[in-house]
Design a protein around this motif. Sequence first.
Motif, PDB file in Angstrom:
ATOM      1  N   VAL A 162       2.152  -4.220   3.442  1.00 42.81           N
ATOM      2  CA  VAL A 162       3.325  -3.367   3.668  1.00 42.81           C
ATOM      3  C   VAL A 162       2.838  -1.961   3.332  1.00 42.81           C
ATOM      4  O   VAL A 162       2.342  -1.728   2.222  1.00 42.81           O
ATOM      5  CB  VAL A 162       4.490  -3.778   2.739  1.00 42.81           C
ATOM      6  CG1 VAL A 162       5.603  -2.743   2.769  1.00 42.81           C
ATOM      7  CG2 VAL A 162       5.018  -5.152   3.142  1.00 42.81           C
ATOM      8  N   PHE A 163       2.919  -1.040   4.286  1.00 39.70           N
ATOM      9  CA  PHE A 163       2.305   0.283   4.140  1.00 39.70           C
ATOM     10  C   PHE A 163       3.400   1.350   4.145  1.00 39.70           C
ATOM     11  O   PHE A 163       4.170   1.447   5.114  1.00 39.70           O
ATOM     12  CB  PHE A 163       1.348   0.496   5.329  1.00 39.70           C
ATOM     13  CG  PHE A 163       0.378   1.629   5.174  1.00 39.70           C
ATOM     14  CD1 PHE A 163      -0.925   1.398   4.743  1.00 39.70           C
ATOM     15  CD2 PHE A 163       0.751   2.929   5.487  1.00 39.70           C
ATOM     16  CE1 PHE A 163      -1.837   2.437   4.626  1.00 39.70           C
ATOM     17  CE2 PHE A 163      -0.155   3.973   5.363  1.00 39.70           C
ATOM     18  CZ  PHE A 163      -1.458   3.722   4.939  1.00 39.70           C
ATOM     19  N   GLU A 181      -8.463  11.860  10.175  1.00 36.38           N
ATOM     20  CA  GLU A 181      -7.624  10.681  10.428  1.00 36.38           C
ATOM     21  C   GLU A 181      -6.197  10.940   9.970  1.00 36.38           C
ATOM     22  O   GLU A 181      -5.974  11.554   8.925  1.00 36.38           O
ATOM     23  CB  GLU A 181      -8.145   9.482   9.631  1.00 36.38           C
ATOM     24  CG  GLU A 181      -9.213   8.684  10.326  1.00 36.38           C
ATOM     25  CD  GLU A 181      -9.573   7.463   9.496  1.00 36.38           C
ATOM     26  OE1 GLU A 181      -9.471   6.358  10.029  1.00 36.38           O
ATOM     27  OE2 GLU A 181      -9.964   7.628   8.342  1.00 36.38           O
ATOM     28  N   THR A 182      -5.238  10.420  10.727  1.00 39.42           N
ATOM     29  CA  THR A 182      -3.846  10.499  10.291  1.00 39.42           C
ATOM     30  C   THR A 182      -3.549   9.289   9.406  1.00 39.42           C
ATOM     31  O   THR A 182      -4.321   8.318   9.374  1.00 39.42           O
ATOM     32  CB  THR A 182      -2.884  10.487  11.498  1.00 39.42           C
ATOM     33  OG1 THR A 182      -3.015   9.204  12.138  1.00 39.42           O
ATOM     34  CG2 THR A 182      -3.202  11.599  12.483  1.00 39.42           C
ATOM     35  N   LEU A 183      -2.394   9.337   8.734  1.00 43.34           N
ATOM     36  CA  LEU A 183      -2.025   8.196   7.898  1.00 43.34           C
ATOM     37  C   LEU A 183      -1.768   6.966   8.777  1.00 43.34           C
ATOM     38  O   LEU A 183      -2.047   5.840   8.352  1.00 43.34           O
ATOM     39  CB  LEU A 183      -0.796   8.545   7.048  1.00 43.34           C
ATOM     40  CG  LEU A 183      -0.564   7.665   5.825  1.00 43.34           C
ATOM     41  CD1 LEU A 183      -1.767   7.669   4.880  1.00 43.34           C
ATOM     42  CD2 LEU A 183       0.692   8.109   5.068  1.00 43.34           C
ATOM     43  N   ALA A 184      -1.282   7.204   9.999  1.00 37.14           N
ATOM     44  CA  ALA A 184      -1.078   6.080  10.931  1.00 37.14           C
ATOM     45  C   ALA A 184      -2.423   5.433  11.284  1.00 37.14           C
ATOM     46  O   ALA A 184      -2.514   4.203  11.397  1.00 37.14           O
ATOM     47  CB  ALA A 184      -0.361   6.559  12.186  1.00 37.14           C
ATOM     48  N   ASP A 185      -3.466   6.257  11.452  1.00 38.18           N
ATOM     49  CA  ASP A 185      -4.812   5.708  11.717  1.00 38.18           C
ATOM     50  C   ASP A 185      -5.257   4.843  10.536  1.00 38.18           C
ATOM     51  O   ASP A 185      -5.816   3.750  10.718  1.00 38.18           O
ATOM     52  CB  ASP A 185      -5.852   6.829  11.879  1.00 38.18           C
ATOM     53  CG  ASP A 185      -5.623   7.710  13.094  1.00 38.18           C
ATOM     54  OD1 ASP A 185      -5.037   7.221  14.076  1.00 38.18           O
ATOM     55  OD2 ASP A 185      -6.028   8.897  13.044  1.00 38.18           O
ATOM     56  N   VAL A 233       0.867  -1.186   0.000  1.00 36.37           N
ATOM     57  CA  VAL A 233       0.000   0.000   0.000  1.00 36.37           C
ATOM     58  C   VAL A 233       0.902   1.233   0.000  1.00 36.37           C
ATOM     59  O   VAL A 233       1.638   1.472   0.966  1.00 36.37           O
ATOM     60  CB  VAL A 233      -0.917   0.021   1.250  1.00 36.37           C
ATOM     61  CG1 VAL A 233      -1.847   1.234   1.204  1.00 36.37           C
ATOM     62  CG2 VAL A 233      -1.723  -1.279   1.371  1.00 36.37           C
ATOM     63  N   LEU A 234       0.886   1.985  -1.097  1.00 38.70           N
ATOM     64  CA  LEU A 234       1.763   3.142  -1.231  1.00 38.70           C
ATOM     65  C   LEU A 234       0.970   4.449  -1.220  1.00 38.70           C
ATOM     66  O   LEU A 234      -0.107   4.524  -1.824  1.00 38.70           O
ATOM     67  CB  LEU A 234       2.547   3.063  -2.547  1.00 38.70           C
ATOM     68  CG  LEU A 234       3.404   1.822  -2.782  1.00 38.70           C
ATOM     69  CD1 LEU A 234       4.169   1.965  -4.107  1.00 38.70           C
ATOM     70  CD2 LEU A 234       4.375   1.602  -1.628  1.00 38.70           C
ATOM     71  N   SER A 235       1.526   5.447  -0.554  1.00 35.18           N
ATOM     72  CA  SER A 235       0.916   6.779  -0.517  1.00 35.18           C
ATOM     73  C   SER A 235       1.937   7.813  -0.969  1.00 35.18           C
ATOM     74  O   SER A 235       3.103   7.763  -0.579  1.00 35.18           O
ATOM     75  CB  SER A 235       0.468   7.130   0.906  1.00 35.18           C
ATOM     76  OG  SER A 235      -0.537   6.242   1.340  1.00 35.18           O
TER      77      SER A 235
END
Length: 151
Positions: A48-49, A27-31, A7-9
């Motif tokens: 895999v994030f 929401e944060t990216l960690a959330d 999972v890529l951002s």
Amino acid sequence: MAKPIHVLSGPNLNLLGVREPEIYGRETLADIQARCEARAKGLGCSIVFRQSNHEGELIDWVQQARTEASALVINPAGYGHTSVALLDALKTLDIPIVECHLSNPAARETFRRKTYVSLAATGIVSGFGGASYELAVEAAAGLIGATGASA
Ligand code: CA2
């Protein structure tokens, strides 16, 4: 052991929850990562994030996904609208690609209506905030036959 879903951002998504909550939510990216991990676990797969502000690093990770991932979920952020290089990298993959967006780019400025990434994507999930990622992971899992259902 099945390969993970990658999972890529893309750029600026590290600022989620800090700026522009009216567009991108609180929401944060960690959330969002935690939501995706929980959903993947329920479906019997792993993820895999990763997030990067750098086009070349995202391209390196797409290339890595060629051999190390079962499917790819990508929110290319601004690079979706600009990067032919990212599209070229995505077109080398033989695995499902799910493009995802927090907002619905088609309902925003005209320049967001075109995404190069869509030309390589198996499907697109957009407009559901953090849930777009979760739905994209679910779609990717479905495409690789991971349903979490036990006989
Ligand atoms: O809706 C999406 O997920 C987007 O990919 C987000 C990109 C935008 O360029 C796309 O058109 C749609 C922008 C990401 C910027 O992220 C920020 C997060 C918090 C605060 C400011 C920017």
